[in-house]
Scaffold this motif. Structure first.
Motif, PDB file in Angstrom:
ATOM      1  N   GLY A 121      36.805  41.397  35.933  1.00 10.31           N
ATOM      2  CA  GLY A 121      36.176  40.774  37.014  1.00 10.31           C
ATOM      3  C   GLY A 121      34.595  41.144  36.725  1.00 10.31           C
ATOM      4  N   ARG A 122      34.059  41.775  35.730  1.00  7.31           N
ATOM      5  CA  ARG A 122      32.843  42.186  35.156  1.00  7.31           C
ATOM      6  C   ARG A 122      32.285  41.071  34.687  1.00  7.31           C
ATOM      7  N   TYR A 123      32.981  40.433  33.573  1.00 13.04           N
ATOM      8  CA  TYR A 123      32.437  39.486  32.885  1.00 13.04           C
ATOM      9  C   TYR A 123      32.707  38.224  33.083  1.00 13.04           C
ATOM     10  N   ILE A 124      33.979  37.883  33.645  1.00 12.05           N
ATOM     11  CA  ILE A 124      34.434  36.506  34.029  1.00 12.05           C
ATOM     12  C   ILE A 124      34.162  36.221  35.372  1.00 12.05           C
ATOM     13  N   GLY A 125      34.408  37.235  36.400  1.00 11.08           N
ATOM     14  CA  GLY A 125      34.474  37.024  37.649  1.00 11.08           C
ATOM     15  C   GLY A 125      35.421  37.636  38.554  1.00 11.08           C
ATOM     16  N   GLY A 126      35.497  37.853  39.769  1.00  3.60           N
ATOM     17  CA  GLY A 126      36.651  38.478  40.506  1.00  3.60           C
ATOM     18  C   GLY A 126      37.797  37.594  40.332  1.00  3.60           C
ATOM     19  N   ARG A 127      37.705  36.260  40.341  1.00  4.73           N
ATOM     20  CA  ARG A 127      38.684  35.411  40.649  1.00  4.73           C
ATOM     21  C   ARG A 127      39.630  35.638  39.173  1.00  4.73           C
ATOM     22  N   GLY A 128      38.993  35.987  37.963  1.00  3.91           N
ATOM     23  CA  GLY A 128      39.530  36.523  37.080  1.00  3.91           C
ATOM     24  C   GLY A 128      40.573  37.676  36.762  1.00  3.91           C
ATOM     25  N   ALA A 129      40.156  38.674  37.572  1.00  3.39           N
ATOM     26  CA  ALA A 129      40.810  39.783  37.928  1.00  3.39           C
ATOM     27  C   ALA A 129      42.119  39.411  38.720  1.00  3.39           C
ATOM     28  N   ASN A 130      41.928  38.649  39.486  1.00  2.00           N
ATOM     29  CA  ASN A 130      43.383  38.260  40.131  1.00  2.00           C
ATOM     30  C   ASN A 130      44.393  37.392  39.209  1.00  2.00           C
ATOM     31  N   ILE A 136      50.087  39.116  34.499  1.00  2.00           N
ATOM     32  CA  ILE A 136      50.757  40.492  33.788  1.00  2.00           C
ATOM     33  C   ILE A 136      52.311  40.341  34.638  1.00  2.00           C
ATOM     34  N   PHE A 137      52.219  40.412  35.939  1.00  2.00           N
ATOM     35  CA  PHE A 137      53.653  40.104  36.712  1.00  2.00           C
ATOM     36  C   PHE A 137      54.638  38.804  36.164  1.00  2.00           C
ATOM     37  N   LEU A 138      54.027  37.870  35.628  1.00  2.00           N
ATOM     38  CA  LEU A 138      54.967  36.872  34.922  1.00  2.00           C
ATOM     39  C   LEU A 138      55.472  37.338  33.569  1.00  2.00           C
ATOM     40  N   LEU A 139      54.493  38.085  32.695  1.00  4.51           N
ATOM     41  CA  LEU A 139      54.756  38.378  31.494  1.00  4.51           C
ATOM     42  C   LEU A 139      55.884  39.597  31.496  1.00  4.51           C
ATOM     43  N   LEU A 140      55.505  40.416  32.308  1.00  6.14           N
ATOM     44  CA  LEU A 140      56.678  41.745  32.479  1.00  6.14           C
ATOM     45  C   LEU A 140      58.077  41.045  33.101  1.00  6.14           C
ATOM     46  N   LEU A 141      57.952  40.153  34.080  1.00  8.60           N
ATOM     47  CA  LEU A 141      59.184  39.665  34.256  1.00  8.60           C
ATOM     48  C   LEU A 141      60.011  38.836  33.477  1.00  8.60           C
ATOM     49  N   MET A 142      59.086  38.192  32.434  1.00 13.01           N
ATOM     50  CA  MET A 142      60.021  37.639  31.465  1.00 13.01           C
ATOM     51  C   MET A 142      60.356  38.512  30.354  1.00 13.01           C
ATOM     52  N   ARG A 411      59.882  49.695  34.670  1.00 10.00           N
ATOM     53  CA  ARG A 411      58.841  50.596  35.616  1.00 10.00           C
ATOM     54  C   ARG A 411      57.621  50.137  35.846  1.00 10.00           C
ATOM     55  N   LEU A 412      56.852  49.288  34.925  1.00  9.25           N
ATOM     56  CA  LEU A 412      55.523  48.592  35.123  1.00  9.25           C
ATOM     57  C   LEU A 412      55.717  47.487  36.303  1.00  9.25           C
ATOM     58  N   LEU A 413      56.868  46.787  36.222  1.00  9.95           N
ATOM     59  CA  LEU A 413      56.946  45.747  37.059  1.00  9.95           C
ATOM     60  C   LEU A 413      57.221  46.482  38.460  1.00  9.95           C
ATOM     61  N   ARG A 414      57.663  47.467  38.709  1.00  9.59           N
ATOM     62  CA  ARG A 414      57.804  48.424  39.817  1.00  9.59           C
ATOM     63  C   ARG A 414      56.481  48.911  40.459  1.00  9.59           C
ATOM     64  N   GLN A 418      54.740  47.702  44.010  1.00 12.91           N
ATOM     65  CA  GLN A 418      54.591  48.718  44.925  1.00 12.91           C
ATOM     66  C   GLN A 418      52.977  48.264  45.214  1.00 12.91           C
ATOM     67  N   GLU A 419      52.092  47.953  44.209  1.00 14.87           N
ATOM     68  CA  GLU A 419      50.810  47.578  44.512  1.00 14.87           C
ATOM     69  C   GLU A 419      50.450  46.453  45.296  1.00 14.87           C
ATOM     70  N   ALA A 420      51.619  45.484  45.221  1.00  8.67           N
ATOM     71  CA  ALA A 420      51.425  44.286  45.996  1.00  8.67           C
ATOM     72  C   ALA A 420      51.929  44.694  47.319  1.00  8.67           C
ATOM     73  N   GLY A 421      52.790  45.521  47.469  1.00  8.11           N
ATOM     74  CA  GLY A 421      53.107  45.847  48.893  1.00  8.11           C
ATOM     75  C   GLY A 421      51.848  46.494  49.471  1.00  8.11           C
ATOM     76  N   GLU A 422      51.154  47.352  48.759  1.00  4.55           N
ATOM     77  CA  GLU A 422      50.008  48.051  49.372  1.00  4.55           C
ATOM     78  C   GLU A 422      48.952  46.912  49.984  1.00  4.55           C
ATOM     79  N   VAL A 423      48.910  46.014  48.953  1.00  7.00           N
ATOM     80  CA  VAL A 423      47.914  44.872  49.563  1.00  7.00           C
ATOM     81  C   VAL A 423      48.325  44.341  50.914  1.00  7.00           C
TER      82      VAL A 423
END
Lengths: 566, 85
Positions: A121-130, A136-142, A411-414, A418-423
Motif C-alpha cells: 500500500g505504501r510503496y506500490i499504491g492502495g490497489r497493490g494492497a487489495n 493470499i486467499f488463492l494461495l491459502l485455498l490451494m 485457520r488463516l483462511l478462516r 471473517q475479514e471479508a465478512g467484516e468488509v
C-alpha cells in the motif's frame, strides 16, 4: 553420476552464497546497520515485538516457511532431468530466494515491522494492497486443497504411516497438556515426545493400516480427504495451545532430525543417480521445461510465502538489523537444503533408469511418493534401516509437514473469510467461518472427482500465484532501493525473471485449461493473469515515480540510533 | 556448562512459545474479559448468582477494568460505583 558430489557441490554453493553473496547484499545493497533500532526494541510489547536470539528466530522462520512444497515441487520437476531442478534450486536459492527473503525482512524492519500487504500500500499504491488479499486467499485455498490430496496419497501409498501420522496428533495433545497443565520441563517433554513419535513410526511399520473399500460408503481416498478436512476444522477451532502449538513445535524438531538423517545417509551411502541429467524422453503431455520448471519448484527456489513470514512475524522479533542476514538469507538456504534433499531422493533412490521412468510416467507423477520411496532406499543403504521403515520415516515426515501447514492454512483462511465478512458488514463467527472455509477447500479438492483430483491439478497454479507474490515483494524492495539511490539490480533481475516466467506459465496453462474445458481452473488462472498484469503496471509506475522523486535522505527510515555502528 | 544448559533451555522455550505468543495473549485477554464481566456482573446490571463470592475480588480488578473500558471506547468509567479513573 554419483549423488555425493552433487550434494557436496550443492552444499558448497549454498555456503558460498551465504558467505559471499549475502555479505554483499547485507553490506552494499541493504546496508544493514547494527545500530539501527529495530521494531522489536522500538515497539517492544512482549507479545508481537520481542527481541529474539538470532538462532531461535532462524528456527521459527525456517520451520514456518518449510512445508511440503519444497519436497513436492523438486520431486515433480526432476521429470525434466536432475540438472535443471538442481540448477534452479541452487542458483534460485542463492540469487533469488535469499535476496527476496532477506529483502522482505529488511523492508519490513525499516517500516516498523509492517507486513508486505501494508508495504505494498505504501510503496506500490492502495490497489497493490487489495491485490495482495486476493493472492493470499488463492494461495491459502490451494495449500489447503492440495495438501489434503498429498496427505491422502501418502496414507494410501504408505499404509505404515497411518499410525504415526494420526498418532502424532495424540502426541501433540499430550505435549500441550504436559507443558501448560502440568508445567513439565520442556527439554524432558521434547525428548519424550520425539521418542514417542519414533516409537509410533516403529509401531506403524509393524502394523500398516489399509482401509477396506468401501468404508462408510466412500472409497478410501474420499474417506481420508473428508477425515483430513474434519481434522483440520477441529484443529483450527481448538485453542492453539491444545494442539497447533505443540504440533508445530514437535514438527519443527522432527524437521531437523529428518533432514539430518537424510543428508547423513547420502554421505554414507553415496548413491548413484539413475535419472538422466536432461530427460530427452519426457512422457507425452509433459509441458515445456521453460517456463514450467520455474513455477513447479516454487518453495526451495523462491517463494512469495516466505515474504509473508519474513514481514509478518520474523521482522518484529529481529534483535539487530544485521541478524537479518542469518535469519532471512540462511532461512532460504534451509529451504534450499530441503529441496536439494528431495532432488537427490527422487533421482538417486532408484536402482535402474527403467525403475525411475516407471515412476515418472506422466507429468505430475513422482512427487512426494518418489521422495518417500527414493529417500527410503537411501536411508536403507546409508543408515541400514529396513526399506519399509525408512519409507515410513520419510512418509511421516512429509505428512507432518503437509498436515501442520494444512491445519494452519484452514485457520488463516478462516480469518480471511471473517475479514471479508467484516468488509461486507456480516459478522461471521468462528464455527461458521470454519465451515465456509472447509466447504470452499473441499469443494475445490472434489471439483474434479471424488478421489480429490482437483486438489493436485491446481498445484502449478500454486507456483504461479506464489511467484506473483514474490514479484510483488521484490518490486517493493526495488522501489525502496531506487528511492535510496542504491543499486536495484540485485532485486530487479530476479524480479524480471520470476515475473516473466510466472506470467508465461499462467498463459500456457490457460490454453491447457481451455483445451480440457476445465472452467474452474480457467477462471482461477484468469484471476492470476489479471493480477499479474496489475502487479506489473503498478510496479513500473511506482519505480518510475521513485526514480523521478528526489532521493531519500540516507537515514529516512532510521527511527533512532543506539550507539555507534558496529 | 550450567549456563549453557540454561540458555539452551531458554532457547527451546522461546522456540516453543514464540510463534504463538500473540494468539495466546489474545486468548488470555478474552478470558480475562469474561472473568471481569462475571466479577462485575452485578455492577453492570447482570444478575450475578456468585456475587457473594466475587465481590471481594472487585478491588483487584480496578486496574483491569480501567484498561477494559478504554478498550471499549469509553474514556471514563461507565459505572458510578467503580471509580477507577
Amino acid at each position: 553420476m554419483n549423488a555425493l558430489p552433487l550434494l557436496l557441490i550443492g552444499l558448497a554453493m549454498f555456503a558460498g552464497g551465504y558467505v559471499l553473496y549475502s555479505r554483499f547484499l547485507g553490506n552494499r545493497v541493504y546496508k544493514l546497520d547494527a545500530s539501527f533500532r529495530t521494531p522489536a526494541h522500538e515497539l517492544q510489547d512482549g507479545v508481537d515485538y520481542v527481541p529474539t536470539n538470532k538462532f531461535v528466530l532462524w528456527g521459527h522462520h525456517f520451520t514456518s516457511v518449510a512445508g511440503a512444497a519444497p519436497i513436492v515441487g523438486p520431486a515433480v520437476a526432476v521429470i525434466w532431468g536432475w540438472l535443471p531442478a538442481f540448477l534452479w534450486v541452487t542458483l534460485g536459492t542463492i540469487f533469488f530466494a535469499g535476496m527476496h527473503d532477506l529483502g522482505a525482512l529488511w523492508a519490513s524492519a525499516r517500516n516498523k515491522g509492517r507486513s508486505i500487504g501494508t508495504l505494498s500500500g505504501r510503496y506500490i499504491g492502495g490497489r497493490g494492497a487489495n491485490l495482495f488479499l486476493v493472492v493470499i486467499f488463492l494461495l491459502l485455498l490451494m495449500v489447503v486443497a492440495a495438501f489434503a490430496v498429498v496427505i491422502k496419497n501418502l496414507l494410501i501409498s504408505t499404509p505404515s504411516a497411518v499410525i504415526p501420522a494420526w498418532g502424532a496428533v495424540a502426541v501433540a495433545l499430550l505435549i500441550g497438556q504436559a507443558v501448560y497443565r502440568y508445567k513439565m520441563s520442556l527439554g524432558l517433554v521434547t525428548v519424550v515426545g520425539v521418542a514417542a513419535l519414533y516409537g509410533l513410526i516403529l509401531l506403524g511399520d509393524a502394523v500398516p493400516v489399509e482401509l477396506p473399500d468401501p468404508i462408510l460408503g466412500m472409497s478410501p481416498a474420499t474417506f481420508w480427504i473428508v477425515a483430513l478436512f474434519v481434522y483440520a476444522g477441529i484443529a483450527s477451532l481448538l485453542p492453539v495451545w491444545v494442539l497447533l502449538q505443540p504440533r508445530d513445535y514437535i514438527n519443527g524438531v522432527q524437521l531437523f532430525v529428518g533432514l539430518g538423517i537424510l543428508f547423513v545417509s547420502v554421505l554414507l551411502s553415496a548413491p548413484t543417480i539413475v535419472a538422466p541429467a536432461f530427460n530427452d524422453a519426457v512422457p507425452a503431455g509433459t509441458p515445456d521445461l521453460v517456463p514450467l520448471l520455474f513455477v513447479t519448484v516454487a518453495c526451495g527456489a523462491i517463494s512469495g510465502f516466505h515474504g509473508m513470514v519474513s514481514s509478518g512475524t520474523s521482522s518484529k522479533q529481529l534483535d539487530k538489523e544485521t541478524d537479518a542476514r542469518f535469519v532471512g538469507y540462511f532461512g532460504a538456504v534451509g529451504e534450499g537444503l530441503l529441496a536439494l534433499g528431495a532432488i537427490i531422493a527422487a533421482t538417486a533412490g532408484y536402482r535402474t533408469l527403467a525403475d525411475w521412468e516407471a515412476v515418472y510416467s506422466a507429468f505430475g507423477e513422482g512427487g512426494v511418493a518418489a521422495f518417500v520411496a527414493g529417500g527410503g532406499a537411501i536411508l536403507n543403504s546409508g543408515l541400514g534401516l529396513p526399506v519399509s521403515l525408512s519409507s515410513t520415516v520419510l512418509a511421516t515426515m512429509a505428512i507432518l509437514f503437509a498436515a501442520t501447514t494444512m491445519d494452519t492454512g484452514v485457520r488463516l483462511l478462516r480469518f480471511v473469510v471473517q475479514e471479508a465478512g467484516e468488509v461486507a458488514k456480516v459478522r461471521i463467527g468462528n464455527v461458521a467461518g470454519t465451515l465456509i472455509t472447509l466447504a470452499v477447500g473441499a469443494g475445490l479438492t472434489f471439483s474434479q472427482g471424488a478421489g480429490g483430483e482437483g486438489g493436485l491439478r491446481i498445484w502449478p497454479l500454486f507456483g504461479t500465484s506464489n511467484q506473483l507474490l514474490a514479484s510483488l515483494t521484490l518490486s517493493i524492495v526495488a522501489v525502496m532501493l531506487i528511492r535510496k539511490r542504491r543499486n536495484p539490480a540485485p532485486a530487479l533481475i530476479p524480479l524480471a525473471i520470476v515475473f516473466v516466467m510466472a506470467f508465461w506459465a499462467a498463459v500456457v496453462q490457460l490454453g491447457d485449461f481451455y483445451d480440457a474445458r476445465d472452467w474452474l481452473l480457467l477462471s482461477i488462472d484468469l484471476v492470476i493473469i489479471v493480477a499479474a498484469l496489475w502487479v506489473a503496471f503498478e510496479a513500473v509506475v511506482a519505480m518510475r515515480r521513485a526514480s523521478q522523486e528526489p532521493p531519500e535522505a540516507l537515514d529516512a527510515d532510521v527511527t533512532e540510533k543506539v550507539g555507534p555502528a558496529r | 556448562m550450567t549456563s549453557r544448559w540454561a540458555s539452551l533451555r531458554a532457547g527451546l522455550e522461546e522456540f516453543y512459545a514464540g510463534p504463538y505468543r500473540r494468539t495466546l495473549a489474545r486468548a488470555r485477554r478474552e478470558e480475562d474479559d469474561l472473568f471481569r464481566m462475571v466479577v462485575l456482573a452485578e455492577a453492570l446490571g447482570v444478575p450475578d448468582p456468585a456475587a457473594y463470592y466475587t465481590v471481594e475480588l472487585m478491588p483487584a480488578l480496578y486496574e483491569d477494568f480501567h484498561a477494559w473500558h478504554r478498550r471499549m471506547g469509553m474514556d471514563r468509567s461507565p459505572l458510578e460505583h467503580v471509580g477507577c479513573c
